[in-house]
Motif scaffolding. Structure first.
Motif, PDB file in Angstrom:
ATOM      1  N   LYS A  29       0.839  -1.193   0.000  1.00  0.00           N
ATOM      2  CA  LYS A  29       0.000   0.000   0.000  1.00  0.00           C
ATOM      3  C   LYS A  29       0.883   1.255   0.000  1.00  0.00           C
ATOM      4  CE  LYS A  29      -3.745   2.254   2.553  1.00  0.00           C
ATOM      5  NZ  LYS A  29      -4.642   2.166   3.735  1.00  0.00           N
ATOM      6  N   LYS A  64      -7.329  -6.405  -0.782  1.00  0.00           N
ATOM      7  CA  LYS A  64      -7.928  -6.089   0.510  1.00  0.00           C
ATOM      8  C   LYS A  64      -8.254  -7.383   1.268  1.00  0.00           C
ATOM      9  CE  LYS A  64     -10.570  -2.483   1.019  1.00  0.00           C
ATOM     10  NZ  LYS A  64      -9.624  -1.550   1.662  1.00  0.00           N
ATOM     11  N   THR A  83     -12.210   0.186  -4.992  1.00  0.00           N
ATOM     12  CA  THR A  83     -10.793   0.115  -4.626  1.00  0.00           C
ATOM     13  C   THR A  83      -9.852   0.610  -5.707  1.00  0.00           C
ATOM     14  OG1 THR A  83     -11.362  -1.853  -3.325  1.00  0.00           O
ATOM     15  CG2 THR A  83      -9.027  -1.437  -3.681  1.00  0.00           C
ATOM     16  N   GLU A 160      -8.115   3.528  -3.531  1.00  0.00           N
ATOM     17  CA  GLU A 160      -6.797   3.361  -2.916  1.00  0.00           C
ATOM     18  C   GLU A 160      -5.724   3.151  -3.975  1.00  0.00           C
ATOM     19  OE1 GLU A 160      -6.761   0.260  -0.015  1.00  0.00           O
ATOM     20  OE2 GLU A 160      -8.682   0.858   0.840  1.00  0.00           O
ATOM     21  N   LYS A 192      -1.629   7.608  -2.756  1.00  0.00           N
ATOM     22  CA  LYS A 192      -2.236   6.586  -3.595  1.00  0.00           C
ATOM     23  C   LYS A 192      -1.214   5.508  -3.948  1.00  0.00           C
ATOM     24  CE  LYS A 192      -6.203   8.786  -4.115  1.00  0.00           C
ATOM     25  NZ  LYS A 192      -7.432   8.284  -3.449  1.00  0.00           N
TER      26      LYS A 192
END
Length: 230
Positions: A29, A64, A83, A160, A192
């Protein structure tokens, strides 16, 4: 997102053609990743799996913490829509709609109310420098401006992950650098996760992590700490 021992095999008649061969990788991430490789290396297949546009023949793809191969199409579409934002080489804008309407459209699928969707679309178009062009249709915009609309559309639902497929491929060098700088700002300033798929090795210098594919397998993963100074 994670891929574990992922195979994607296409059937051509009675012949099986593996596009990905046992790929395992984790994209963290908040990273800026470039997936590079020559034509036929498996980049597009990997992009489709990361983007939840396809499922693996074998192995697991987790987004996720959910294995996408275990989801039905409705749940997969919902996960994808909430997402991931997509940026395409050919923009994929609807010609009959204005820039504003193109950005509002995905918000309707995400069930924003009309006022909230309109305010969000205006805000994003202004942020990408198109406040005075939001009522222009794609044919009235330059290539670089159309790609900025595409970026605005990808950001509409505040995803995201931004998945960019050859985002500069249809642009001249000046507009291409502008788009890359915009992606870099989204990574640095908004946190991001940027995943850029490209055959252009020179674009990898904008990314923090580079994943190189050849014949459906990862041959190299490298990090470029210097990119943080740009």
């Amino acid at each position: 997102m994670k891929m574990h021992d992922v195979w994607k095999i296409y059937r051509m008649g009675e012949v099986e053609v593996p596009a990905l061969r046992g790929v395992s990788v984790e994209i963290k991430k908040g990273d800026f990743v470039a997936i590079i490789g020559a034509s036929g290396s498996g980049k597009s297949t990997m992009m489709n799996l990361i983007g939840c546009l396809d499922v693996p023949s074998r192995g697991s793809v987790y987004l996720k913490s959910q294995d996408i191969s275990k989801l039905d199409e409705s749940d997969l579409a919902s996960l994808r829509g909430k997402t991931i934002g997509f940026i395409f080489q050919q923009y994929n804008l609807i010609p009959s709609m204005s820039a504003f309407e193109n950005v509002v459209l995905p918000l309707e699928f995400l069930e924003y109310d009309d006022r909230e969707a309109a305010n969000r679309a205006r805000e994003i178009l202004i942020s990408v420098g198109l406040g005075d062009k939001m009522h222009h249709r794609p044919a009235q915009l330059s290539g670089g401006q159309q790609q900025r609309v595409s970026i605005a559309r990808s950001l509409a639902g505040d995803p995201e992950i931004i998945l960019a497929d050859e985002p500069t491929g249809a642009l001249d060098s000046v507009a291409g650098i502008e788009v890359l700088n915009m992606l870099h700002r989204l990574w640095k300033e908004q946190g991001k996760t940027i995943i850029m798929v490209t055959h252009n090795l020179n674009l990898a210098k904008y990314a923090h992590t580079t994943i190189e594919l050849k014949d459906g397998q990862i041959t190299r993963i490298s990090e470029n700490d210097e990119v943080n100074k740009k």
